[in-house]
Design a protein around this motif. Sequence first.
Motif, PDB file in Angstrom:
ATOM      1  N   HIS A 714      -5.240  28.888  11.236  1.00  0.00           N
ATOM      2  CA  HIS A 714      -4.367  28.251  10.998  1.00  0.00           C
ATOM      3  C   HIS A 714      -4.902  26.840  10.661  1.00  0.00           C
ATOM      4  O   HIS A 714      -4.089  26.170   9.875  1.00  0.00           O
ATOM      5  N   GLU A 715      -5.815  26.585  10.851  1.00  0.00           N
ATOM      6  CA  GLU A 715      -6.582  25.276  10.327  1.00  0.00           C
ATOM      7  C   GLU A 715      -6.975  25.574   8.772  1.00  0.00           C
ATOM      8  O   GLU A 715      -6.512  24.937   7.974  1.00  0.00           O
ATOM      9  N   VAL A 716      -7.265  26.991   8.516  1.00  0.00           N
ATOM     10  CA  VAL A 716      -7.431  27.067   7.131  1.00  0.00           C
ATOM     11  C   VAL A 716      -6.114  26.996   6.278  1.00  0.00           C
ATOM     12  O   VAL A 716      -5.832  26.568   5.141  1.00  0.00           O
ATOM     13  N   ALA A 717      -5.044  27.657   7.024  1.00  0.00           N
ATOM     14  CA  ALA A 717      -3.624  27.726   6.353  1.00  0.00           C
ATOM     15  C   ALA A 717      -2.987  26.355   6.222  1.00  0.00           C
ATOM     16  O   ALA A 717      -2.319  26.141   5.108  1.00  0.00           O
ATOM     17  N   THR A 718      -3.245  25.511   7.215  1.00  0.00           N
ATOM     18  CA  THR A 718      -2.707  23.994   7.058  1.00  0.00           C
ATOM     19  C   THR A 718      -3.471  23.083   6.139  1.00  0.00           C
ATOM     20  O   THR A 718      -2.995  22.463   5.393  1.00  0.00           O
ATOM     21  N   PHE A 719      -4.787  23.383   6.101  1.00  0.00           N
ATOM     22  CA  PHE A 719      -5.611  22.925   4.965  1.00  0.00           C
ATOM     23  C   PHE A 719      -5.159  23.445   3.482  1.00  0.00           C
ATOM     24  O   PHE A 719      -4.854  22.443   2.800  1.00  0.00           O
ATOM     25  N   ALA A 720      -5.076  24.609   3.383  1.00  0.00           N
ATOM     26  CA  ALA A 720      -4.791  25.075   1.912  1.00  0.00           C
ATOM     27  C   ALA A 720      -3.450  24.931   1.451  1.00  0.00           C
ATOM     28  O   ALA A 720      -3.193  24.424   0.482  1.00  0.00           O
ATOM     29  N   LEU A 721      -2.445  24.844   2.725  1.00  0.00           N
ATOM     30  CA  LEU A 721      -1.237  24.637   2.195  1.00  0.00           C
ATOM     31  C   LEU A 721      -0.892  23.346   1.704  1.00  0.00           C
ATOM     32  O   LEU A 721      -0.069  23.040   0.977  1.00  0.00           O
ATOM     33  N   ASN A 722      -1.479  22.479   2.624  1.00  0.00           N
ATOM     34  CA  ASN A 722      -1.403  20.794   2.523  1.00  0.00           C
ATOM     35  C   ASN A 722      -2.017  20.443   0.984  1.00  0.00           C
ATOM     36  O   ASN A 722      -1.403  19.914   0.274  1.00  0.00           O
ATOM     37  N   GLU A 723      -3.237  21.111   0.875  1.00  0.00           N
ATOM     38  CA  GLU A 723      -3.794  20.879  -0.738  1.00  0.00           C
ATOM     39  C   GLU A 723      -3.048  21.347  -1.606  1.00  0.00           C
ATOM     40  O   GLU A 723      -2.761  20.570  -2.852  1.00  0.00           O
ATOM     41  N   CYS A 724      -2.404  22.383  -1.360  1.00  0.00           N
ATOM     42  CA  CYS A 724      -1.408  23.141  -2.418  1.00  0.00           C
ATOM     43  C   CYS A 724      -0.199  22.142  -2.759  1.00  0.00           C
ATOM     44  O   CYS A 724      -0.017  21.965  -3.857  1.00  0.00           O
ATOM     45  N   LEU A 725       0.278  21.800  -1.595  1.00  0.00           N
ATOM     46  CA  LEU A 725       1.617  20.888  -1.585  1.00  0.00           C
ATOM     47  C   LEU A 725       1.109  19.391  -2.293  1.00  0.00           C
ATOM     48  O   LEU A 725       2.024  18.939  -3.106  1.00  0.00           O
ATOM     49  N   SER A 726      -0.003  18.816  -1.870  1.00  0.00           N
ATOM     50  CA  SER A 726      -0.564  17.599  -2.842  1.00  0.00           C
ATOM     51  C   SER A 726      -0.489  17.921  -4.293  1.00  0.00           C
ATOM     52  O   SER A 726      -0.137  17.017  -5.047  1.00  0.00           O
ATOM     53  N   SER A 727      -0.994  19.137  -4.460  1.00  0.00           N
ATOM     54  CA  SER A 727      -1.379  19.528  -6.134  1.00  0.00           C
ATOM     55  C   SER A 727      -0.066  19.461  -6.838  1.00  0.00           C
ATOM     56  O   SER A 727       0.130  19.160  -7.885  1.00  0.00           O
ATOM     57  N   LEU A 728       0.990  20.361  -6.044  1.00  0.00           N
ATOM     58  CA  LEU A 728       2.168  20.490  -6.629  1.00  0.00           C
ATOM     59  C   LEU A 728       2.906  19.315  -6.817  1.00  0.00           C
ATOM     60  O   LEU A 728       3.619  18.947  -8.052  1.00  0.00           O
ATOM     61  N   LEU A 729       2.991  18.554  -5.833  1.00  0.00           N
ATOM     62  CA  LEU A 729       3.738  17.148  -6.022  1.00  0.00           C
ATOM     63  C   LEU A 729       3.221  16.025  -6.958  1.00  0.00           C
ATOM     64  O   LEU A 729       3.889  15.386  -7.254  1.00  0.00           O
ATOM     65  N   SER A 730       1.743  16.282  -7.379  1.00  0.00           N
ATOM     66  CA  SER A 730       1.373  15.595  -8.319  1.00  0.00           C
ATOM     67  C   SER A 730       1.597  15.755  -9.691  1.00  0.00           C
ATOM     68  O   SER A 730       1.240  15.258 -10.620  1.00  0.00           O
ATOM     69  N   SER A 731       2.332  16.909  -9.841  1.00  0.00           N
ATOM     70  CA  SER A 731       2.716  17.342 -10.985  1.00  0.00           C
ATOM     71  C   SER A 731       3.922  16.560 -11.626  1.00  0.00           C
ATOM     72  O   SER A 731       4.958  16.300 -10.634  1.00  0.00           O
ATOM     73  N   PRO A 732       3.911  16.339 -12.947  1.00  0.00           N
ATOM     74  CA  PRO A 732       5.326  15.739 -13.484  1.00  0.00           C
ATOM     75  C   PRO A 732       6.614  16.490 -13.076  1.00  0.00           C
ATOM     76  O   PRO A 732       7.640  15.834 -12.969  1.00  0.00           O
TER      77      PRO A 732
END
Length: 858
Positions: A714-732
């Motif tokens: 769950h720690e890896v899942a939370t970290f990876a998904l949050n990082e992915c979410l941040s990456s997606l939301l930073s997109s135009p």
Amino acid sequence: MRIAEISSSPSPSTQHQQDSQLLLSQIESSIKHLEQFSSTLNNTNTNTNTISSNLRQSLTQLSQLGPFSSEFNLHLWKLSYRLWNSCVDLSNLNPKLRSSSSSSSSAALSLDLAKLRHIAADILSLAGNVSGVPSPSIKSASFYYKTGLIWHDLRRFDLASSCFEKATDLLSNSNAAAAISADDATKLLLDVNLARSRTAWELSDRNLAVALLSRSKTLLLCPDHYGSLANQYLALGLRRFGEAEKELRGMVVNTGIPEGVWLSAVESYFDAAGGSAGAETAKGLFLGLMGRCHVSTGAAVRVAHRVVGDGVESEGSKVRAKVVAELVSDDRVVALFAGEAVAKERMAMHAVLWNCAADFFRSKDYGTSAEMFEKSMLYIPYDIESKILRAKGFRVLCLCHLGLSQLDRALEYINEAEKLEPNIACAFLKFKIYLQRNDHDGAISQIQAMTTCLDFTTDFISLSAHEAVACRALPVAVAALSNLLNFYTPGKSMPTTEIVVLRTLVTILSQQPGNELEVVKFIKCAHNQASELGSDIFFGKGEIGRRERNWFAVTSWNLGTRTGKEGNYELCAEFFRLASEIYCVPVDGQAEENNVMVCKSLILTVSSMIASEKQRKAALSESEVNEAVKLLDKAGKILKSISTGTRLNDDQITTLEPDLFFIYTFSAYDIKGRLSDLASQQLLVKSFASSKACNSKHLLQIGLTASQAPQSNHEVATFALNECLSSLLSSPSPDFQNVALILRKLIAVASIHKGDTDDDAVYGMYKQAYQIMVGLKEGEYPTEEGKWLAMTAWNRAALPVRLGQIEMAKKWMNIGMELAKRIPGMETYKACMEDFVDCFQKKCNVQNNGENRPQLVE
């Protein structure tokens, strides 16, 4: 007249002598001048034309003053020979003069020399009979004959004819041959007649040419004479074959003509006629001769050799060969060669036929070749001493019928050869027959039979492989090369290196699908040999060694790629593992230049092992997991020394693909999970997330994998998904479908692992989702995902309502209502929610026990 006056004038006789001596002196002076010229090449000022003119003038004047004394005639005789010899010397020097002068001056010199020879012959003729000189007429005729030949070569046929006529007159003198052999005089007269005939033909006097040939028939005393006459009849354009054949057939019934004379005449006829007509006539005449007298074996060999000719490229060679085949297979001819007394001649006949057959074989006329080889077998005795020669004959007949694709006949012949002399050649020819019959099993069995022959060498196995490849009989080629590998031992000389054999095997097997297991075996063999013998010995040194090593490594890599695309992950892993091992083999002590390929191969090996596990639905064994750990550790060490960007290597830019770095991370995460090493998993993912190779798709896949069993973390899942979410939301232009998926997964992970102990964390996820929706156009956020958020948030208020946790219930009901307001199509739900909130608020005011709690179900 006074006495003084009379004494001052010479008498006619004295004047005659003085004039003769003066002319003789002039002739001798001119000859001396010519002799000086012939003694050196440097005196190029001498004009031979002037000398010949002076000599001709002096000789003309002298011829009007005869007769001369015997002493004077002897002097003329000597001068004639001196002049002739000078001409001979100059003729010998003429090629040298030609190299230092123009062709026109050389031709002029040749013409002058002919004139001078003619003068020499005239001087000798003028001298006439000289006491003490035997047969002067014969010698004078010889000078005219030789001069006429030179004029003929210079195409001065009128002068040639004049010389021949004078020679004929001199030889026709009844006393000409008194002092010499009659045969010599007859031979010279024959030569003169033939030469006159040639010249007459050139002068278009055909009647005279034929008459001279007919006249020459009375002068034939030896085989050479017959040959010369036949050449004149047949070769300078007469080509009167019918007449010549008639004469020859007349000779057959004339028992007085010796065999040698008749044989020479036949040879001359055949040389001129040639072709099928000449060959048939020669055969018929020879067989006719056998019917009337004993013919020697030597004559038979001579005729066969002459009819066969010198090569298969000449006109009518095939026809002539057929005639000879009929001649030598005649029972009477074969009977001539029976017995030990004619063993030498029998071998000579065999050689004639064998060589002819070999010539036709080399020109790929296998039919004619087979016929001639068969006829040559008639001249091999059936005894113990000759069995090797007979076996050789059967073997070449097998080759001929192989060339004609007459495989059954070929097999019959090679079986006969094997009975007489079993050896490797017979075994190999049987192999070729099986190969051409597409009998692969028979051909493979024959390869094994070759190894049992006493004269076996590995060259035949190598040759068998080449033959099989040429016939596209790949199973046979593989069997041959596999067999050849058994003979390689350290230090043993072999027809080709072991590395070449293995490379060829891998190449052949790789051409057809289904042979991958065999390919793996031989690539492993190459790697093992390189390890045992040393790479420099097995692969070679320097550039050659690197090229050989890289060939096997690249081939293994390519096959790994191919089997991976085909879904055969077990073999795919094996090929990539081999590629990584071979790339690590040092050549000249160097292997680091292949670090990138080694790293790729290691990563793909483990990835293929994991894919194979899923495919065969059987978990990796403990030993396989441990092996994967070792492979990944090795790949990780290489990754530390290589940036994920670019690296300069041997003047080339080598790039480790971002996807490959992800595969490494994903595979390593999987393997670490099997070892319950959760901390290492988290470290791997965080390291990857901080690299340039990472992107949102990679993080999403890692997050999704880590969020579900059996690889959940769950720690890896939370970290990876949050990082992915941040990456997606930073997109135009974010991908809201994935955004919604990530939010759902984050809520699920938080709900499972946080539960009621950290309700704020889950609430924060819903709050973040609401904030993301604010400002979006209608439908931009996935509607179904929005409904799920709204309803699950509302339903989370149920438990607090039941437990009387009013504030928490209000918090969840409020976020549920706010989310519902952002989702199209939830108007009815929103109205129900609002009614329930009003009701709930009223009851809360009168301290309701919470029996009525909100329940919204999709």
